[in-house]
Design a protein around this motif. Structure first.
Motif, PDB file in Angstrom:
ATOM      1  N   SER A  54       8.000 -12.704  10.655  1.00 12.04           N
ATOM      2  CA  SER A  54       9.357 -13.083  10.245  1.00 12.04           C
ATOM      3  C   SER A  54       9.575 -14.584  10.416  1.00 12.04           C
ATOM      4  N   LEU A  55       9.129 -15.134  11.524  1.00 14.66           N
ATOM      5  CA  LEU A  55       9.269 -16.577  11.758  1.00 14.66           C
ATOM      6  C   LEU A  55       8.475 -17.385  10.732  1.00 14.66           C
ATOM      7  N   GLN A  56       7.287 -16.911  10.378  1.00 17.09           N
ATOM      8  CA  GLN A  56       6.485 -17.602   9.363  1.00 17.09           C
ATOM      9  C   GLN A  56       7.213 -17.626   8.023  1.00 17.09           C
ATOM     10  N   TRP A  57       7.774 -16.486   7.643  1.00 19.11           N
ATOM     11  CA  TRP A  57       8.506 -16.427   6.375  1.00 19.11           C
ATOM     12  C   TRP A  57       9.753 -17.301   6.417  1.00 19.11           C
ATOM     13  N   GLN A  58      10.470 -17.288   7.536  1.00 15.24           N
ATOM     14  CA  GLN A  58      11.658 -18.135   7.665  1.00 15.24           C
ATOM     15  C   GLN A  58      11.287 -19.610   7.542  1.00 15.24           C
ATOM     16  N   GLU A  59      10.199 -19.994   8.188  1.00 17.64           N
ATOM     17  CA  GLU A  59       9.754 -21.386   8.127  1.00 17.64           C
ATOM     18  C   GLU A  59       9.361 -21.765   6.697  1.00 17.64           C
ATOM     19  N   GLU A  60       8.677 -20.866   6.020  1.00 23.48           N
ATOM     20  CA  GLU A  60       8.273 -21.118   4.634  1.00 23.48           C
ATOM     21  C   GLU A  60       9.502 -21.313   3.740  1.00 23.48           C
ATOM     22  N   ILE A  61      10.508 -20.489   3.906  1.00 22.58           N
ATOM     23  CA  ILE A  61      11.730 -20.593   3.106  1.00 22.58           C
ATOM     24  C   ILE A  61      12.489 -21.874   3.452  1.00 22.58           C
ATOM     25  N   GLN A  62      12.558 -22.216   4.729  1.00 29.63           N
ATOM     26  CA  GLN A  62      13.217 -23.459   5.134  1.00 29.63           C
ATOM     27  C   GLN A  62      12.522 -24.669   4.521  1.00 29.63           C
ATOM     28  N   ASN A  63      11.194 -24.652   4.486  1.00 26.54           N
ATOM     29  CA  ASN A  63      10.454 -25.762   3.876  1.00 26.54           C
ATOM     30  C   ASN A  63      10.767 -25.876   2.386  1.00 26.54           C
ATOM     31  N   LYS A  64      10.920 -24.742   1.722  1.00 29.16           N
ATOM     32  CA  LYS A  64      11.256 -24.775   0.301  1.00 29.16           C
ATOM     33  C   LYS A  64      12.661 -25.342   0.095  1.00 29.16           C
ATOM     34  N   TYR A  65      13.596 -24.990   0.993  1.00 29.89           N
ATOM     35  CA  TYR A  65      14.945 -25.546   0.883  1.00 29.89           C
ATOM     36  C   TYR A  65      14.948 -27.046   1.189  1.00 29.89           C
ATOM     37  N   LYS A  66      14.103 -27.490   2.107  1.00 32.19           N
ATOM     38  CA  LYS A  66      13.993 -28.929   2.394  1.00 32.19           C
ATOM     39  C   LYS A  66      13.447 -29.667   1.176  1.00 32.19           C
ATOM     40  N   GLU A  67      12.512 -29.053   0.489  1.00 30.22           N
ATOM     41  CA  GLU A  67      11.955 -29.654  -0.732  1.00 30.22           C
ATOM     42  C   GLU A  67      13.044 -29.784  -1.798  1.00 30.22           C
ATOM     43  N   ILE A  68      13.879 -28.772  -1.921  1.00 33.32           N
ATOM     44  CA  ILE A  68      14.986 -28.816  -2.894  1.00 33.32           C
ATOM     45  C   ILE A  68      15.984 -29.903  -2.495  1.00 33.32           C
ATOM     46  N   GLU A  69      16.279 -29.997  -1.211  1.00 32.57           N
ATOM     47  CA  GLU A  69      17.196 -31.049  -0.738  1.00 32.57           C
ATOM     48  C   GLU A  69      16.621 -32.431  -1.035  1.00 32.57           C
ATOM     49  N   SER A  70      15.316 -32.578  -0.879  1.00 34.02           N
ATOM     50  CA  SER A  70      14.653 -33.844  -1.181  1.00 34.02           C
ATOM     51  C   SER A  70      14.774 -34.166  -2.674  1.00 34.02           C
ATOM     52  N   LEU A  71      14.637 -33.157  -3.512  1.00 32.71           N
ATOM     53  CA  LEU A  71      14.790 -33.362  -4.945  1.00 32.71           C
ATOM     54  C   LEU A  71      16.216 -33.802  -5.291  1.00 32.71           C
ATOM     55  N   TYR A  72      17.203 -33.203  -4.641  1.00 30.55           N
ATOM     56  CA  TYR A  72      18.601 -33.607  -4.851  1.00 30.55           C
ATOM     57  C   TYR A  72      18.821 -35.055  -4.415  1.00 30.55           C
ATOM     58  N   ASN A  73      18.272 -35.416  -3.260  1.00 28.63           N
ATOM     59  CA  ASN A  73      18.418 -36.786  -2.752  1.00 28.63           C
ATOM     60  C   ASN A  73      17.752 -37.793  -3.683  1.00 28.63           C
ATOM     61  N   LYS A  74      16.576 -37.453  -4.171  1.00 27.60           N
ATOM     62  CA  LYS A  74      15.861 -38.323  -5.098  1.00 27.60           C
ATOM     63  C   LYS A  74      16.654 -38.489  -6.402  1.00 27.60           C
ATOM     64  N   LEU A  75      17.226 -37.392  -6.879  1.00 24.99           N
ATOM     65  CA  LEU A  75      18.042 -37.441  -8.092  1.00 24.99           C
ATOM     66  C   LEU A  75      19.263 -38.333  -7.880  1.00 24.99           C
ATOM     67  N   LYS A  76      19.898 -38.201  -6.731  1.00 25.98           N
ATOM     68  CA  LYS A  76      21.086 -38.992  -6.444  1.00 25.98           C
ATOM     69  C   LYS A  76      20.741 -40.486  -6.365  1.00 25.98           C
ATOM     70  N   ALA A  77      19.587 -40.786  -5.775  1.00 23.57           N
ATOM     71  CA  ALA A  77      19.179 -42.190  -5.638  1.00 23.57           C
ATOM     72  C   ALA A  77      18.856 -42.808  -7.000  1.00 23.57           C
ATOM     73  N   GLU A  78      18.287 -42.028  -7.904  1.00 26.53           N
ATOM     74  CA  GLU A  78      17.874 -42.544  -9.213  1.00 26.53           C
ATOM     75  C   GLU A  78      18.894 -42.275 -10.317  1.00 26.53           C
ATOM     76  N   GLU A  79      19.999 -41.670  -9.958  1.00 25.59           N
ATOM     77  CA  GLU A  79      20.983 -41.220 -10.937  1.00 25.59           C
ATOM     78  C   GLU A  79      21.452 -42.334 -11.891  1.00 25.59           C
ATOM     79  N   VAL A  80      21.690 -43.520 -11.362  1.00 28.75           N
ATOM     80  CA  VAL A  80      22.199 -44.613 -12.199  1.00 28.75           C
ATOM     81  C   VAL A  80      21.174 -45.085 -13.223  1.00 28.75           C
TER      82      VAL A  80
END
Length: 182
Positions: A54-80
């Motif tokens: 269960s902890l392994q799966w939770q960690e895997e899902i958290q990493n995927k959400y961190k990757e999505i957050e990184s994509l949002y941050n990158k989009l916001k930085a390059e938005e202009v």
């Protein structure tokens, strides 16, 4: 009182009395399956494995959400610097990734998901073992019913002479080990 109503009254009284007598002759007992499971090394091992997975799966899902957050941050930085079409394409890609993670989360932790199936695979044989031992204890002690006091059944008062938890542990061979170690 007519003869027919007297017969009905007599039959009603007889069946009421008979059911009361049979209720008094029934024997009940109870066990604490939570305590029994806590005494079973194989159950503790199964729980440890389930927690690890269960902890392994939770960690895997958290990493995927961190990757999505990184994509949002990158989009916001390059938005202009992006055209409306480029921004929409990236947002669409990020939304697709979010949906994939949500689907994976449901696949793992949802109703009858991978965690449920793993728990069933590891714990059900142990529960069956407890139920089989409980049935043997019930037959040996001529009990009509055994309740599980650790379940949803609420017991206001329980007389310890009807507690057959130790008998079930003994039937599983667990109680005898403890006596030998003392």
């Amino acid at each position: 009182m007519t003869k027919t109503s007297f017969i009905y009254f007599f039959l009603f009284s007889f069946f009421t009395f008979a059911s009361l007598i049979s209720a008094y002759s029934q024997r009940f007992g109870y066990v604490d399956t939570d305590f029994i499971k806590s005494q079973m090394p194989e159950y503790n091992e199964a729980q440890a494995e389930i927690n690890k997975i269960s902890l392994q799966w939770q960690e895997e899902i958290q990493n995927k959400y961190k990757e999505i957050e990184s994509l949002y941050n990158k989009l916001k930085a390059e938005e202009v610097l992006l055209t409306r079409e480029m921004k929409d394409d990236r947002l669409s890609y990020i939304k697709k990734k979010e949906n994939e993670v949500k689907e994976y989360h449901n696949k793992v932790f949802g109703y009858e998901g991978l965690l449920f199936l793993k728990r069933k695979e590891l714990v059900k044989p142990l529960q069956d073992k407890i139920f089989k031992a409980s049935a043997k204890v019930a037959k040996d002690n001529r009990l009509q019913m055994i309740f599980d006091k650790s379940g949803d059944l609420i017991m206001i008062y329980t007389d310890p002479i009807y507690d057959f938890t130790e008998n079930v542990l003994e039937e599983l061979g667990i109680g005898q080990k403890e006596e030998q170690s003392n």
